[in-house]
Enzyme design. Structure first.
Site, short mmCIF file in Angstrom:
data_model
loop_
_atom_site.label_atom_id
_atom_site.label_comp_id
_atom_site.label_asym_id
_atom_site.label_seq_id
_atom_site.Cartn_x
_atom_site.Cartn_y
_atom_site.Cartn_z
CE1 TYR A 25 21.31 -12.23 71.08
CE2 TYR A 25 22.41 -11.12 72.91
CZ TYR A 25 21.42 -11.15 71.93
OH TYR A 25 20.56 -10.08 71.81
CB SER B 275 23.17 -7.32 72.67
OG SER B 275 23.05 -7.61 74.06
#
Length: 290
Positions: free
Chosen positions: A177, A164
């Site tokens: 995350y 990400s």
């Protein structure tokens, strides 16, 4: 035998740049979004595809769509939190197709309840942190662990991890995350370094905000407007944009690319802060102080 297989892959690179000619690809988290787009694109390019997802019905729908386009795909369930489930996925994929050449490790735990509790560090629940890392980092590592013997036996192959762009930036929320996705960067480099001479390449694609159905449902429209202001391209990414990058990295066209991180964020991370406001200022003819 393995050397011959590697030579064949390199020879194919000169004539068959992004075609997979029956290679077997496992795509995790392929029941929707980026994973589904990747599975469909790989199949369209000639790969035989394992569509893996914790949501079996969603995976079956993607496999059915691939078959409807003349492709070859099966759907298999797996749980990124369960090592036995991951080992079984790889074994069943090999049993069905007889080989494995590509892993797109795309799955992550994006359950709304868990991610809704992934906030700032001062209020972080250690169980939330552990569960997110257990899926996104440990689970992805286990996918590589169990697929690597098959890639090595075949003389090589490609692993593409989905990270990400958040892993490269600070954020007010999603602490676990983003940290777990940055850990995938080092996992990617480790696999590339350890197995490169055996013909295994490992890279990661880092998406920016991507307009998958789940993301569109989860975020307020104002978030997309803000992101678009900070993006250098005319639009935000769709799942197929990330899939195109992942499939390129998995292909023989990228045979000299390994241990690398490809950010696919429309240039959002490539400029000074507040580029949207700067652009607005310039469009209105206002001067910028030197």
């Amino acid at each position: 035998m393995r050397a011959a297989a590697r030579d064949r892959r390199y020879q194919d690179a000169r004539t068959n740049m992004i075609e997979f000619a029956g290679d077997v690809a496992i795509v995790t988290g392929a029941g929707g979004g980026i994973g589904a787009a990747s599975a469909q694109l790989l199949a369209a390019r000639g790969a035989r595809v394992v569509v893996a997802d914790i949501a079996l019905e969603a995976a079956e729908a993607v496999a059915h769509a691939i078959a409807g386009q003349g492709g070859d795909a099966i759907a298999l369930p797996f749980d990124l939190h369960d090592e036995t489930s991951i080992e079984r996925l790889i074994a069943r994929s090999h049993d069905h197709f007889g080989s494995i050449g590509i892993l797109h490790a795309n799955a992550a735990d994006l359950s709304p309840d868990l991610n809704g509790r992934d906030g700032a560090i001062a209020g972080m629940d250690a169980q939330v942190w552990d569960r997110i890392f257990g899926a996104n980092c440990k689970g992805t590592m286990l996918c590589s662990k169990y697929v690597l013997p098959h890639l090595l036996a075949a003389g090589g192959g490609a692993i593409v991890n989905t990270g990400s762009a958040l892993s490269l930036r600070g954020n007010l929320v999603q602490s676990a995350y983003s940290a777990s996705k940055l850990a995938l960067v080092q996992l990617t480099r480790s696999v590339a370094t350890q197995y490169g001479k055996d013909g295994v390449r490992c890279n990661a694609v880092l998406p920016g905000l991507t307009r998958s159905p789940a993301v569109v449902a989860a975020f307020h429209p104002a978030i997309f407007e803000l992101e678009l202001e900070e993006t250098l391209t005319p639009t935000l990414a769709e799942p197929v944009d990330i899939a195109n990058a992942a499939v390129f990295l998995a292909s023989s066209a990228a045979r000299m690319i390994t241990g690398q991180i490809l950010v696919v964020d429309g240039g959002e991370g490539a400029h000074v802060p507040g580029i949207g406001k700067v652009r607005e200022t310039l469009l209105h003819g206002q001067m910028i102080n030197s």
